[in-house]
Scaffold this motif. Structure first.
Motif, PDB file in Angstrom:
ATOM      1  N   CYS A  17      14.575 -14.099  25.069  1.00  0.00           N
ATOM      2  CA  CYS A  17      16.040 -14.122  25.027  1.00  0.00           C
ATOM      3  C   CYS A  17      16.541 -13.346  23.816  1.00  0.00           C
ATOM      4  O   CYS A  17      15.753 -12.951  22.961  1.00  0.00           O
ATOM      5  CB  CYS A  17      16.552 -15.561  25.002  1.00  0.00           C
ATOM      6  SG  CYS A  17      16.324 -16.398  23.419  1.00  0.00           S
ATOM      7  N   LEU A  19      17.980 -14.376  21.372  1.00  0.00           N
ATOM      8  CA  LEU A  19      17.823 -15.125  20.121  1.00  0.00           C
ATOM      9  C   LEU A  19      16.375 -15.086  19.625  1.00  0.00           C
ATOM     10  O   LEU A  19      16.053 -15.672  18.600  1.00  0.00           O
ATOM     11  CB  LEU A  19      18.257 -16.584  20.318  1.00  0.00           C
ATOM     12  CG  LEU A  19      19.664 -16.803  20.890  1.00  0.00           C
ATOM     13  CD1 LEU A  19      19.980 -18.274  21.029  1.00  0.00           C
ATOM     14  CD2 LEU A  19      20.714 -16.120  20.015  1.00  0.00           C
ATOM     15  N   HIS A 101      21.437 -18.272  26.005  1.00  0.00           N
ATOM     16  CA  HIS A 101      20.564 -17.729  24.955  1.00  0.00           C
ATOM     17  C   HIS A 101      20.677 -16.216  24.860  1.00  0.00           C
ATOM     18  O   HIS A 101      19.684 -15.551  24.568  1.00  0.00           O
ATOM     19  CB  HIS A 101      19.107 -18.098  25.222  1.00  0.00           C
ATOM     20  CG  HIS A 101      18.772 -19.516  24.933  1.00  0.00           C
ATOM     21  ND1 HIS A 101      17.790 -19.882  24.073  1.00  0.00           N
ATOM     22  CD2 HIS A 101      19.314 -20.662  25.402  1.00  0.00           C
ATOM     23  CE1 HIS A 101      17.712 -21.219  24.024  1.00  0.00           C
ATOM     24  NE2 HIS A 101      18.614 -21.703  24.827  1.00  0.00           N
TER      25      HIS A 101
HETATM   26 ZN    ZN Z   1      16.271 -18.612  23.719  1.00  0.00          ZN
END
Ligand code: ZN
Length: 159
Positions: A17, A19, A101
């Motif tokens: 993701c 992040l 995310h």
């Molecule tokens: Zn994530």
């Protein structure tokens, strides 16, 4: 118009993701948070994830990778059927909780049980248990579910 044949299980795989986490589910993932009323209280159905699963030996909701041709609700219900034997006709979707995310998301499908649920755990479920709301946080929770639970509880399950 090119028609593509849906590929069963094409969501199985790792994704990263925005992040920086690694998640199971190339097209995101979804799970079913099933709620049942017991006298004046609610209970939720939690799954003790088998040790060998991703983030195993933790408690969360039945769920998994979404296939490219599925909605999040379809994915959650399919996984709940596979992992817990939950019949789609026995539940009513109350709402969706999106954990975004940045390019990947986990959707928690909140649903109420309309009938007595006969649980049939598969190998991914070490245990399935109806849990009192106040007892949920006493369990060793899956990291994603641990973040989602307090917000879902406040939004859908506070009286
Ligand atoms: Zn994530």
């Amino acid at each position: 118009m090119l028609h593509t044949v849906p590929v069963q299980g094409d969501g199985n795989g790792w994704a990263r993701c925005g992040l920086g986490h690694r998640h199971w589910g190339r097209f995101g993932a979804a799970g079913l948070l099933l709620v049942r009323p017991v006298t004046v209280e609610f209970q939720v159905l939690l799954q003790h994830r088998a040790v060998w699963t991703s983030d195993g030996d933790t408690w969360g909701v039945p769920g998994g990778a979404r296939d490219s041709h599925e909605t999040s609700v379809q994915a959650a219900l399919r996984e709940a059927a596979e992992e817990a034997g939950i019949v789609a006709d026995d539940v009513e979707v109350a709402g969706l909780w999106h954990d975004d995310h940045d390019g990947w998301e986990y959707v928690t499908v909140v649903a109420s049980a309309l009938a007595e649920i006969i649980l049939e755990p598969n190998a991914e479920s070490a245990d399935l248990r109806w849990v009192e709301l106040d007892e949920v946080e006493n369990l060793h929770l899956h990291s994603g579910f641990a973040k989602t639970w307090p917000r879902v509880r406040e939004t859908y399950l506070s009286r």
